[in-house]
Design a protein around this motif. Structure first.
Motif, mmCIF file in Angstrom:
data_model
loop_
_atom_site.group_PDB
_atom_site.id
_atom_site.type_symbol
_atom_site.label_atom_id
_atom_site.label_comp_id
_atom_site.label_asym_id
_atom_site.label_seq_id
_atom_site.Cartn_x
_atom_site.Cartn_y
_atom_site.Cartn_z
ATOM 1 N N GLU A 287 -32.254 30.307 31.690
ATOM 2 C CA GLU A 287 -31.385 30.776 30.607
ATOM 3 C C GLU A 287 -32.172 30.852 29.304
ATOM 4 O O GLU A 287 -32.045 31.793 28.525
ATOM 5 N N ALA A 288 -33.028 29.854 29.106
ATOM 6 C CA ALA A 288 -33.808 29.808 27.877
ATOM 7 C C ALA A 288 -34.947 30.819 27.888
ATOM 8 O O ALA A 288 -35.210 31.498 26.897
ATOM 9 N N GLU A 289 -35.611 30.963 29.050
ATOM 10 C CA GLU A 289 -36.858 31.730 29.084
ATOM 11 C C GLU A 289 -36.741 33.114 29.717
ATOM 12 O O GLU A 289 -37.632 33.948 29.552
ATOM 13 N N GLY A 290 -35.682 33.333 30.490
ATOM 14 C CA GLY A 290 -35.573 34.608 31.192
ATOM 15 C C GLY A 290 -36.517 34.660 32.388
ATOM 16 O O GLY A 290 -37.147 33.660 32.760
ATOM 17 N N TYR A 291 -36.621 35.859 32.992
ATOM 18 C CA TYR A 291 -37.430 36.016 34.214
ATOM 19 C C TYR A 291 -38.871 36.422 33.916
ATOM 20 O O TYR A 291 -39.660 36.598 34.840
ATOM 21 N N ASP A 292 -39.190 36.560 32.617
ATOM 22 C CA ASP A 292 -40.496 37.115 32.254
ATOM 23 C C ASP A 292 -41.660 36.362 32.891
ATOM 24 O O ASP A 292 -42.621 36.956 33.373
ATOM 25 N N ARG B 114 -24.678 32.779 33.478
ATOM 26 C CA ARG B 114 -23.337 32.566 32.956
ATOM 27 C C ARG B 114 -22.395 31.868 33.952
ATOM 28 O O ARG B 114 -21.715 30.909 33.617
ATOM 29 N N ILE B 115 -22.387 32.375 35.194
ATOM 30 C CA ILE B 115 -21.441 31.832 36.170
ATOM 31 C C ILE B 115 -21.755 30.369 36.513
ATOM 32 O O ILE B 115 -20.889 29.615 36.951
ATOM 33 N N LEU B 116 -23.021 29.976 36.267
ATOM 34 C CA LEU B 116 -23.429 28.608 36.636
ATOM 35 C C LEU B 116 -22.849 27.560 35.688
ATOM 36 O O LEU B 116 -22.935 26.368 35.942
ATOM 37 N N ARG B 117 -22.226 28.035 34.619
ATOM 38 C CA ARG B 117 -21.488 27.094 33.770
ATOM 39 C C ARG B 117 -20.190 26.682 34.438
ATOM 40 O O ARG B 117 -19.613 25.650 34.118
ATOM 41 N N TYR B 118 -19.706 27.530 35.337
ATOM 42 C CA TYR B 118 -18.419 27.246 35.982
ATOM 43 C C TYR B 118 -18.598 26.771 37.427
ATOM 44 O O TYR B 118 -17.787 26.023 37.943
ATOM 45 N N ILE B 119 -19.607 27.295 38.080
ATOM 46 C CA ILE B 119 -19.885 26.857 39.452
ATOM 47 C C ILE B 119 -21.227 26.129 39.416
ATOM 48 O O ILE B 119 -22.260 26.736 39.131
ATOM 49 N N ALA C 58 -32.000 26.473 36.369
ATOM 50 C CA ALA C 58 -31.127 27.502 35.802
ATOM 51 C C ALA C 58 -31.144 27.435 34.281
ATOM 52 O O ALA C 58 -31.178 28.470 33.599
ATOM 53 N N ASP C 59 -31.118 26.217 33.754
ATOM 54 C CA ASP C 59 -31.166 26.059 32.295
ATOM 55 C C ASP C 59 -32.449 26.642 31.737
ATOM 56 O O ASP C 59 -32.466 27.311 30.698
#
Lengths: 447, 255
Positions: free
Chosen positions: B240-245, B209-214, B236-237
């Motif tokens: 966001e799509a896949e998670g850490y799995d 989330r924060i990487l949208r702003y920073i 990061a994108d």
């Protein structure tokens, strides 16, 4: 800073776990409480057989008038109301102390060096009064009628001191007189034999003065300081305890505060083996305002105790109590008990009392007991707060991670904590001296 | 231009169950002007890295090195590290009794700079920075973090970042517990300081989330005490799509 509200109740449980008949406690417990909330055959709301069961946030019941205290299973039955505590000039009216008494339970009697048992016949510390030129200072005999006219002993040591003192010092601020300087009362002890002392500070109507009691040296002293604040007068009394390490000092400092008077009492206890002060303010006429401040800094082995009473007996008076303590070292022990009594007649009372303690090292112990007893609901406000916290590695890390070196970080915290009280003294030279004393305490604690 | 260099860092903590290794060989280089995001699941060691750089006594460095422009950071005390230019915005800022924000900020600034700040400029700087971070002026007279909400504490951390002007800022999950508005305010603060071009940023976060702003220049995925993968912002994108799995499935998770 972890905050805990120390709230105590007396379960008065019998050994078999049954709640005993609470006798005259009922009457008190009932005051202000919802009708039927308490009866003599059931436990008081919030009690369990295990004793204290209230969460830290739930102090309501206590404020509603439950004020009986005891520790553990000690069979202590204190008076039903703080206002009913025995007052007498006759030592025989106070039983020999056992340490189980409600008002002595925190005090290590063995360290009183005989103040509670001996004749108090040794010579009292020398009193020298300097400062204001327009204030009258007298040394008078026991038979002076002004002595004891405004204050009556409330405990055995105070009564013993009343019966044993030789000459008394009487400081009078004449009517409508503004003292032309601080009245410095130097009390210098030179030996450890048990002795008694009486000081009367009489601020006449519409006078204005600051009186500093400056206790130093070595002594085993039972002391009564009797204070009269006349109508419209403005009096500050500062009691500084910078005794030598061995000193034992038990002092009752009772003030009778008149109509529209302003009374400020400041305690600063730093030195001495055992210091036990019982400052009280008896509000006797409407419109009076009282502020009571205290600062204590206990090092290893020191016992510093203060038990306060603010007695709102008349309408429309205001009181504020703020005591702050720091502790460092093994077996450093501080005690603060703050009793505020709002009697039936004291409508329009506005009162708040606070005690905060900062524990700097392991091995120290701080007891804090605020008691609020309210007999009328027609008041402006009444509250209390008690918080005891530790300065720990996480605080230290936070400050150091901002570039502040370790020693500076510790001092920053303690200084900030205690300065609030020192600033209330308003005598620059004394404020500076006490700030330096606090610095020395910090240095001694290797902080 | 400064460089913070972490080489093959191994860190453990002592617990009642004995010594537990947490970081198992972390290598990372951050230069002035760069923003590195460290992302990873809970318990992967992200916050341990942040605390170790700052010198928290709980963590023991078993091997490896951290240097700031060649100077050995690990041999410095906590306050020396801060004075060398390292700043840790903490995940859980503690309440400090008895010290007002005003007193604390001035004392820290004086310690960091080696001299007291000019009072007139300092007061103005503090007021401006507080206003930009939407911190009420009356906070200045309150004790450090005492009674502050979670979001207020985080804003006060970024206030310090802007006032102390470190060479390297380590933001330890500064975004957690913030609502969207607070997240924006906090991110703007970091970006303001970063845009001056004199700071490197290590942004530790669990969420994207924060990487949208920073905007990070580099993204490192932390799993089980190591960097499992690194790349540019596109990583990061992908997370966001896949998670850490994908990472946690590959790597046995230690209790």
């Amino acid at each position: 800073m972890a905050e805990t509200t120390h709230t105590e109740f007396t379960p008065d449980t019998a050994p078999d776990g049954e709640v005993t008949d609470l006798g005259d406690l009922d009457e008190k417990a009932r005051l202000g409480a919802p009708a039927g909330a308490v009866d003599s055959s059931s436990a008081i709301d919030g009690f369990t057989e295990e004793g204290e069961s209230l969460s830290s946030g739930d102090t309501g019941s206590e404020q509603l008038g439950l004020k009986k205290h005891s520790h553990g299973n000690a069979p202590v039955i204190p008076e039903a109301s703080r206002g009913e505590r025995r007052r007498s000039f006759d030592i025989a009216d106070f039983p020999t102390l056992t340490g189980l008494e409600e008002d002595w339970r925190f005090t290590p009697l063995k360290r009183l060096r005989g103040l509670h048992t001996e004749a108090l016949s040794a010579s009292a510390p020398a009193v020298e009064v300097t400062g204001a030129g327009n204030v009258t200072v007298e040394t008078v005999g026991r038979d002076d009628v002004r002595l004891g006219a405004s204050a009556t002993p409330e405990d055995r040591v105070s009564a013993a001191a009343w019966n044993a003192f030789g000459d008394a010092t009487v400081i009078t601020v004449p009517q409508e007189t503004v003292a032309d300087g601080e009245v410095m009362v130097s009390v210098r002890g030179t030996h450890a034999e048990a002795s008694a002392q009486h000081i009367l500070i009489d601020a006449k109507a519409f006078s204005k003065a600051v009186v500093v009691l400056d206790h130093q040296g070595s002594a085993t002293l039972a002391q009564n300081v009797e204070i009269v604040v006349g109508d419209g007068a403005e009096l500050t009394v500062v009691s500084v305890q910078e005794w030598d390490d061995d000193a034992v000092h038990v002092s009752s400092q009772q003030a009778k505060v008149g109509r529209d008077a302003r009374y400020k009492h400041v305690v600063v206890s730093l030195g001495g083996d055992l210091v036990r002060l019982t400052p009280s303010s008896i509000l006797t006429a409407p419109g009076a305002e009282v502020e009571m401040y205290g600062l204590y800094f206990a090092d290893a082995g020191q016992h510093l105790e203060q038990r306060l009473l603010v007695d709102h007996a008349v309408p429309n008076c205001k009181s504020r109590v703020t005591y702050k303590g720091a502790l460092q070292g093994a077996d450093a022990h501080t005690v603060w008990v703050g009793d505020v009594l709002i009697r039936k007649a004291a409508e329009g009372t506005d009162t708040y009392e606070t005690n905060r303690n900062l524990i700097l090292t392991d091995g120290a112990r701080s007891d804090s007991v605020p008691n609020l007893e309210i007999e009328t609901g027609l008041i402006e406000g009444a509250g209390h707060a008690s918080a005891t916290g530790r300065f720990d590695d996480e605080h230290l890390f936070y400050l150091m991670a901002r570039g502040i070196p370790e020693k500076a970080a510790r001092r920053l915290v303690v200084r900030g904590f205690l300065t609030e009280v020192i600033q209330q003294i308003k005598v620059p030279a004394l404020e500076e001296r006490l700030s330096e004393s606090v610095e020395r305490e910090l240095a001694a604690g290797n902080l | 231009m400064s460089t913070l260099e972490i080489k093959d860092l191994h860190v453990s903590i002592d617990t009642e169950q004995g010594n537990v290794p947490i970081l198992k060989g972390v290598t990372l280089t951050i230069n002035t002007g760069e923003t590195h995001a460290i992302m990873g699941p809970n318990g992967s060691g992200k916050s341990t890295l942040a605390s170790t750089i700052a010198g928290h006594p709980r963590y023991t460095v078993d091997s490896g090195s951290i240097t700031l422009d060649g100077e050995d950071v690990l041999s410095m005390s906590v306050d020396e590290r801060a004075r060398a230019g390292l700043f840790l915005a903490m995940q859980y800022p503690v309440e400090v009794p008895g010290v007002t924000m005003t007193n604390f900020l001035r004392t820290a600034k004086t310690a960091l700079d080696g001299e007291a700040p000019s009072l007139r400029h300092w007061t103005k700087d503090v007021k401006t920075a507080m206003a930009q971070l939407r911190i009420d002026a009356d906070f200045a007279q309150r004790n450090v973090n005492e009674g502050f909400s979670g979001g207020e504490k985080k804003r006060v951390e970024i206030l310090q970042l802007e006032l102390f002007r470190p060479k390297f800022a380590i933001l330890d999950e500064t975004d957690s517990g913030l609502d969207v508005d607070a997240l924006k305010v906090v991110s703007e603060g970091v970006n303001r300081e970063h845009s001056k071009g004199e700071m490197g940023t290590l942004l530790i976060t669990h969420y994207t989330r924060i990487l949208r702003y920073i905007k990070p220049d580099f993204v490192h995925v932390f799993v089980a005490g190591r960097i499992a993968e690194q790349g540019g912002p596109e990583l990061a994108d992908q997370l966001e799509a896949e998670g850490y799995d994908r990472f946690t499935a590959q790597t046995p998770v230690e209790a």
